[in-house]
Motif scaffolding. Sequence first.
Motif, short mmCIF file in Angstrom:
data_model
loop_
_atom_site.label_atom_id
_atom_site.label_comp_id
_atom_site.label_asym_id
_atom_site.label_seq_id
_atom_site.Cartn_x
_atom_site.Cartn_y
_atom_site.Cartn_z
N LYS A 134 0.81 -1.33 0.12
CA LYS A 134 -0.07 0.16 0.14
C LYS A 134 0.71 1.27 -0.03
CE LYS A 134 -4.39 -0.99 1.18
NZ LYS A 134 -5.08 -1.61 2.34
N SER A 135 0.23 2.35 -0.71
CA SER A 135 0.97 3.48 -0.58
C SER A 135 0.62 4.32 0.58
CB SER A 135 0.78 4.36 -1.73
OG SER A 135 -0.71 4.43 -1.94
N GLY A 136 1.36 5.50 0.93
CA GLY A 136 1.26 6.19 2.17
C GLY A 136 2.46 6.16 2.85
N VAL A 137 2.92 7.18 3.78
CA VAL A 137 3.93 7.23 4.31
C VAL A 137 3.79 6.59 5.70
CG1 VAL A 137 3.20 9.29 5.74
CG2 VAL A 137 5.90 9.26 4.93
N MET A 138 5.06 5.84 5.99
CA MET A 138 5.05 5.24 7.49
C MET A 138 5.06 6.17 8.53
SD MET A 138 5.26 2.10 6.84
CE MET A 138 5.33 0.94 5.48
N GLU A 139 4.68 5.73 9.62
CA GLU A 139 4.31 6.98 10.84
C GLU A 139 5.53 7.61 11.31
OE1 GLU A 139 1.86 4.44 13.45
OE2 GLU A 139 1.07 6.39 14.24
N GLU A 140 6.51 6.92 11.15
CA GLU A 140 7.91 7.34 11.70
C GLU A 140 8.34 8.40 10.63
OE1 GLU A 140 7.51 4.30 11.02
OE2 GLU A 140 9.06 3.66 9.89
N LYS A 141 7.94 8.43 9.43
CA LYS A 141 8.43 9.73 8.39
C LYS A 141 7.26 10.87 8.33
CE LYS A 141 11.54 6.60 5.93
NZ LYS A 141 11.46 5.68 4.75
N LEU A 142 6.43 10.52 9.04
CA LEU A 142 5.12 11.75 8.92
C LEU A 142 5.63 12.88 9.63
CD1 LEU A 142 2.41 12.26 8.19
CD2 LEU A 142 1.63 11.51 10.59
N ASP A 143 6.30 12.76 10.50
CA ASP A 143 6.79 14.53 11.28
C ASP A 143 7.50 15.19 10.09
OD1 ASP A 143 5.37 13.16 13.40
OD2 ASP A 143 6.18 14.79 14.49
N ALA A 144 8.56 14.33 9.59
CA ALA A 144 9.62 15.01 8.59
C ALA A 144 8.62 15.50 7.30
CB ALA A 144 10.52 14.24 8.35
N LEU A 145 7.86 14.64 6.97
CA LEU A 145 7.24 15.02 5.76
C LEU A 145 6.12 16.07 6.06
CD1 LEU A 145 6.09 14.44 2.58
CD2 LEU A 145 4.53 12.69 3.79
N VAL A 146 5.63 16.33 7.03
CA VAL A 146 4.88 17.50 7.36
C VAL A 146 5.65 18.71 7.14
CG1 VAL A 146 3.42 18.89 9.38
CG2 VAL A 146 3.05 16.25 8.74
N GLU A 147 6.60 18.59 8.05
CA GLU A 147 7.89 19.72 8.22
C GLU A 147 8.14 20.31 6.81
OE1 GLU A 147 10.54 18.73 11.23
OE2 GLU A 147 11.77 20.66 10.65
N GLY A 148 8.45 19.33 5.90
CA GLY A 148 8.74 19.68 4.70
C GLY A 148 7.63 20.29 3.63
N ILE A 149 6.59 19.80 3.88
CA ILE A 149 5.36 20.18 3.35
C ILE A 149 4.88 21.79 3.62
CG2 ILE A 149 2.86 20.05 2.43
CD1 ILE A 149 3.45 17.25 2.45
N LEU A 150 5.26 22.02 4.93
CA LEU A 150 4.89 23.28 5.44
C LEU A 150 5.63 24.48 4.76
CD1 LEU A 150 3.94 22.41 9.21
CD2 LEU A 150 2.29 22.75 7.06
N GLU A 151 6.78 23.96 4.41
CA GLU A 151 7.71 24.91 3.71
C GLU A 151 7.34 25.49 2.29
OE1 GLU A 151 11.95 23.77 4.12
OE2 GLU A 151 11.68 23.78 6.30
N LEU A 152 6.55 24.55 1.67
CA LEU A 152 5.98 24.90 0.44
C LEU A 152 5.01 26.01 0.48
CD1 LEU A 152 5.75 21.03 -0.75
CD2 LEU A 152 7.81 22.74 -1.09
N HIS A 153 4.96 26.43 -0.64
CA HIS A 153 3.99 27.96 -0.67
C HIS A 153 2.66 27.57 -1.55
CE1 HIS A 153 7.07 30.02 1.13
NE2 HIS A 153 7.98 29.63 0.32
N GLN A 154 2.77 26.66 -2.26
CA GLN A 154 1.46 26.36 -3.37
C GLN A 154 0.90 24.98 -3.07
OE1 GLN A 154 4.06 28.19 -6.83
NE2 GLN A 154 1.83 28.48 -7.49
N VAL A 155 1.40 24.37 -2.08
CA VAL A 155 0.61 23.18 -1.70
C VAL A 155 0.32 23.42 -0.28
CG1 VAL A 155 1.30 20.72 -1.34
CG2 VAL A 155 2.13 21.61 -3.14
#
Length: 230
Positions: A134-155
Amino acid sequence: MKTSLTQRLASVHERIQNAALACGRAPETVRLVAISKFHPISAVREVYDAGQVDFGESYIQEALAKQDESTDLAIAWHFVGKLQKNKAKFAVGRFALIHAVDSLELATTLERRASEHIVQDILIQVNLAREPQKSGVMEEKLDALVEGILELHQVRLQGFMVMPPFSDDPETSRPFFRRLFETRERIGREFGINLPHLSMGMSGDLEVAVEEGATLVRVGTDIFGPRPVV
Ligand SMILES: *Cc1c(COP(=O)(O)O)cnc(C)c1O
Protein backbone atom coordinates in the motif's frame (compact mmCIF):
# COMPACT_ATOMS: atom_id res chain seq x y z
CA MET A 1 -37.41 -2.99 -9.11
CA LYS A 2 -33.73 -2.17 -9.55
CA THR A 3 -32.52 0.35 -7.01
CA SER A 4 -31.69 3.63 -8.72
CA LEU A 5 -28.47 5.53 -8.18
CA THR A 6 -30.54 8.28 -6.59
CA GLN A 7 -31.94 5.83 -4.03
CA ARG A 8 -28.50 4.38 -3.34
CA LEU A 9 -27.07 7.85 -2.81
CA ALA A 10 -29.91 8.70 -0.44
CA SER A 11 -29.32 5.57 1.58
CA VAL A 12 -25.59 6.36 1.93
CA HIS A 13 -26.50 9.86 3.13
CA GLU A 14 -28.88 8.31 5.61
CA ARG A 15 -26.14 6.02 6.94
CA ILE A 16 -23.80 9.00 7.37
CA GLN A 17 -26.49 11.01 9.07
CA ASN A 18 -27.47 8.21 11.45
CA ALA A 19 -23.85 7.52 12.37
CA ALA A 20 -23.17 11.21 12.98
CA LEU A 21 -26.27 11.79 15.08
CA ALA A 22 -25.61 8.61 17.09
CA CYS A 23 -22.26 9.99 18.23
CA GLY A 24 -23.33 13.59 18.65
CA ARG A 25 -21.78 15.01 15.49
CA ALA A 26 -23.53 17.40 13.14
CA PRO A 27 -24.13 15.39 9.91
CA GLU A 28 -22.99 18.33 7.77
CA THR A 29 -19.46 18.03 9.21
CA VAL A 30 -19.06 14.84 7.17
CA ARG A 31 -18.72 15.26 3.43
CA LEU A 32 -19.44 12.39 1.07
CA VAL A 33 -17.00 11.89 -1.80
CA ALA A 34 -18.55 9.62 -4.44
CA ILE A 35 -15.81 7.42 -5.88
CA SER A 36 -16.70 6.93 -9.53
CA LYS A 37 -13.69 4.99 -10.79
CA PHE A 38 -14.51 2.50 -13.56
CA HIS A 39 -18.05 3.85 -13.81
CA PRO A 40 -19.15 5.79 -16.87
CA ILE A 41 -19.73 9.53 -16.98
CA SER A 42 -23.45 8.83 -17.42
CA ALA A 43 -23.49 7.40 -13.89
CA VAL A 44 -21.60 10.44 -12.61
CA ARG A 45 -24.22 12.69 -14.22
CA GLU A 46 -27.06 10.76 -12.67
CA VAL A 47 -25.55 11.00 -9.19
CA TYR A 48 -24.72 14.68 -9.74
CA ASP A 49 -28.30 15.35 -10.75
CA ALA A 50 -29.35 13.77 -7.47
CA GLY A 51 -27.39 16.48 -5.66
CA GLN A 52 -23.91 15.01 -5.22
CA VAL A 53 -21.08 17.54 -5.73
CA ASP A 54 -17.85 15.82 -4.63
CA PHE A 55 -16.55 13.00 -6.82
CA GLY A 56 -13.31 11.07 -6.53
CA GLU A 57 -11.17 9.15 -8.98
CA SER A 58 -8.12 6.90 -8.55
CA TYR A 59 -6.51 6.87 -11.99
CA ILE A 60 -5.28 10.06 -13.53
CA GLN A 61 -6.14 9.37 -17.18
CA GLU A 62 -9.64 8.28 -16.33
CA ALA A 63 -10.08 11.25 -13.99
CA LEU A 64 -9.00 13.83 -16.57
CA ALA A 65 -11.15 12.23 -19.26
CA LYS A 66 -14.19 12.41 -16.98
CA GLN A 67 -13.42 16.05 -16.17
CA ASP A 68 -13.30 16.83 -19.86
CA GLU A 69 -16.65 15.10 -20.33
CA SER A 70 -18.34 17.07 -17.56
CA THR A 71 -17.19 20.67 -17.95
CA ASP A 72 -20.84 21.73 -17.81
CA LEU A 73 -21.16 20.42 -14.22
CA ALA A 74 -19.91 22.16 -11.07
CA ILE A 75 -18.22 19.04 -9.68
CA ALA A 76 -15.53 19.23 -7.02
CA TRP A 77 -13.13 16.51 -8.17
CA HIS A 78 -10.92 14.66 -5.71
CA PHE A 79 -7.96 12.49 -6.58
CA VAL A 80 -7.83 9.58 -4.14
CA GLY A 81 -5.45 7.17 -5.85
CA LYS A 82 -1.70 6.86 -5.95
CA LEU A 83 -0.28 9.77 -7.89
CA GLN A 84 2.94 8.97 -9.74
CA LYS A 85 5.50 11.76 -9.67
CA ASN A 86 5.61 11.88 -13.46
CA LYS A 87 1.83 12.43 -13.54
CA ALA A 88 1.83 15.21 -10.96
CA LYS A 89 1.94 17.90 -13.63
CA PHE A 90 -1.37 16.65 -15.05
CA ALA A 91 -3.05 16.64 -11.66
CA VAL A 92 -2.03 19.92 -10.12
CA GLY A 93 -4.78 22.53 -10.17
CA ARG A 94 -7.31 20.06 -11.54
CA PHE A 95 -8.53 18.63 -8.24
CA ALA A 96 -10.12 20.31 -5.24
CA LEU A 97 -8.14 17.90 -3.08
CA ILE A 98 -5.43 15.30 -3.65
CA HIS A 99 -5.86 12.71 -0.89
CA ALA A 100 -2.81 10.49 -1.11
CA VAL A 101 0.43 12.48 -1.04
CA ASP A 102 3.06 10.31 0.60
CA SER A 103 6.45 11.79 -0.18
CA LEU A 104 8.18 15.14 -0.18
CA GLU A 105 9.30 14.51 -3.77
CA LEU A 106 5.67 14.30 -4.86
CA ALA A 107 4.68 17.39 -2.86
CA THR A 108 7.64 19.31 -4.25
CA THR A 109 6.79 18.24 -7.79
CA LEU A 110 3.22 19.49 -7.29
CA GLU A 111 4.64 22.78 -6.02
CA ARG A 112 7.02 23.14 -8.98
CA ARG A 113 4.30 22.28 -11.48
CA ALA A 114 1.67 24.59 -10.00
CA SER A 115 1.13 27.71 -12.02
CA GLU A 116 1.59 31.01 -10.26
CA HIS A 117 -1.69 31.57 -8.45
CA ILE A 118 -2.62 27.98 -7.77
CA VAL A 119 -2.63 26.61 -4.25
CA GLN A 120 -3.11 22.86 -4.34
CA ASP A 121 -4.86 21.39 -1.30
CA ILE A 122 -3.56 17.98 -0.29
CA LEU A 123 -3.83 15.29 2.35
CA ILE A 124 -1.03 13.02 3.43
CA GLN A 125 -1.86 9.31 3.22
CA VAL A 126 -0.48 7.47 6.23
CA ASN A 127 0.26 3.75 5.98
CA LEU A 128 -0.76 3.02 9.56
CA ALA A 129 -1.02 -0.73 8.98
CA ARG A 130 2.48 -0.80 7.47
CA GLU A 131 1.25 -2.82 4.50
CA PRO A 132 4.15 -3.08 2.06
CA GLN A 133 1.88 -3.12 -1.03
CA LYS A 134 0.00 0.00 0.00
CA SER A 135 1.04 3.57 -0.52
CA GLY A 136 1.20 6.07 2.28
CA VAL A 137 4.00 7.39 4.42
CA MET A 138 5.15 5.27 7.37
CA GLU A 139 4.31 6.84 10.71
CA GLU A 140 7.91 7.40 11.76
CA LYS A 141 8.48 9.50 8.65
CA LEU A 142 5.31 11.54 8.96
CA ASP A 143 6.66 14.43 11.03
CA ALA A 144 9.53 15.06 8.62
CA LEU A 145 7.11 14.99 5.69
CA VAL A 146 4.77 17.46 7.39
CA GLU A 147 7.72 19.73 8.15
CA GLY A 148 8.86 19.62 4.53
CA ILE A 149 5.40 20.29 3.15
CA LEU A 150 4.87 23.25 5.48
CA GLU A 151 7.80 24.97 3.77
CA LEU A 152 6.05 24.85 0.42
CA HIS A 153 3.94 27.80 -0.69
CA GLN A 154 1.67 26.37 -3.36
CA VAL A 155 0.81 23.11 -1.64
CA ARG A 156 -1.44 23.38 1.40
CA LEU A 157 -1.75 20.52 3.86
CA GLN A 158 -5.37 20.00 4.93
CA GLY A 159 -5.14 16.76 6.88
CA PHE A 160 -4.65 13.02 6.54
CA MET A 161 -6.02 9.98 4.75
CA VAL A 162 -5.90 6.30 5.64
CA MET A 163 -6.92 3.05 3.98
CA PRO A 164 -7.04 0.26 6.56
CA PRO A 165 -6.36 -3.34 5.53
CA PHE A 166 -9.25 -4.93 3.68
CA SER A 167 -11.69 -6.72 5.97
CA ASP A 168 -15.32 -7.77 6.03
CA ASP A 169 -15.61 -6.55 9.60
CA PRO A 170 -15.83 -2.76 9.90
CA GLU A 171 -14.58 -2.93 13.49
CA THR A 172 -11.19 -4.00 12.12
CA SER A 173 -10.82 -0.47 10.76
CA ARG A 174 -11.58 1.31 14.01
CA PRO A 175 -8.09 1.32 15.54
CA PHE A 176 -6.67 2.78 12.30
CA PHE A 177 -9.30 5.51 12.16
CA ARG A 178 -8.74 6.32 15.82
CA ARG A 179 -5.00 6.40 15.31
CA LEU A 180 -5.38 8.80 12.38
CA PHE A 181 -7.55 11.10 14.49
CA GLU A 182 -4.98 11.09 17.31
CA THR A 183 -2.20 11.74 14.80
CA ARG A 184 -4.06 14.74 13.44
CA GLU A 185 -4.52 16.12 16.98
CA ARG A 186 -0.86 15.60 17.82
CA ILE A 187 0.54 17.06 14.60
CA GLY A 188 -1.84 20.01 14.82
CA ARG A 189 -0.67 20.72 18.36
CA GLU A 190 3.05 20.19 17.78
CA PHE A 191 3.21 22.20 14.57
CA GLY A 192 0.62 24.75 15.63
CA ILE A 193 -1.47 24.20 12.50
CA ASN A 194 -5.11 23.63 11.74
CA LEU A 195 -5.75 20.39 9.83
CA PRO A 196 -9.47 20.29 9.09
CA HIS A 197 -9.74 17.00 7.21
CA LEU A 198 -9.62 13.31 7.92
CA SER A 199 -10.36 11.21 4.82
CA MET A 200 -11.39 7.79 6.06
CA GLY A 201 -14.19 5.31 5.63
CA MET A 202 -15.48 3.54 2.51
CA SER A 203 -18.61 1.55 1.67
CA GLY A 204 -18.00 -1.12 4.28
CA ASP A 205 -16.85 0.93 7.24
CA LEU A 206 -18.14 4.48 6.86
CA GLU A 207 -20.16 4.41 10.11
CA VAL A 208 -17.08 3.50 12.13
CA ALA A 209 -15.12 6.25 10.35
CA VAL A 210 -17.77 8.84 11.17
CA GLU A 211 -17.71 7.74 14.81
CA GLU A 212 -13.95 8.20 14.84
CA GLY A 213 -14.01 11.69 13.35
CA ALA A 214 -13.97 11.39 9.55
CA THR A 215 -14.73 14.62 7.69
CA LEU A 216 -14.52 13.03 4.23
CA VAL A 217 -15.84 9.54 3.51
CA ARG A 218 -14.99 7.94 0.16
CA VAL A 219 -17.80 5.72 -1.05
CA GLY A 220 -17.84 3.91 -4.38
CA THR A 221 -19.63 0.56 -4.40
CA ASP A 222 -22.57 1.49 -2.19
CA ILE A 223 -23.43 4.38 -4.51
CA PHE A 224 -22.53 3.12 -7.98
CA GLY A 225 -22.80 -0.63 -7.44
CA PRO A 226 -19.97 -3.11 -8.03
CA ARG A 227 -17.20 -1.88 -10.28
CA PRO A 228 -17.11 -3.51 -13.69
CA VAL A 229 -14.19 -5.89 -13.98
CA VAL A 230 -11.61 -4.48 -16.38
C1 LIG B 1 -12.11 2.68 -4.83
C2 LIG B 1 -11.76 3.49 -3.64
C3 LIG B 1 -12.72 3.80 -2.66
C4 LIG B 1 -14.16 3.31 -2.71
O1 LIG B 1 -14.24 2.04 -2.20
P1 LIG B 1 -15.68 1.30 -2.04
O2 LIG B 1 -15.37 0.14 -1.17
O3 LIG B 1 -16.12 0.91 -3.41
O4 LIG B 1 -16.61 2.25 -1.38
C5 LIG B 1 -12.33 4.61 -1.60
N1 LIG B 1 -11.07 5.07 -1.50
C6 LIG B 1 -10.12 4.79 -2.40
C7 LIG B 1 -8.76 5.33 -2.22
C8 LIG B 1 -10.43 3.99 -3.49
O5 LIG B 1 -9.47 3.69 -4.38
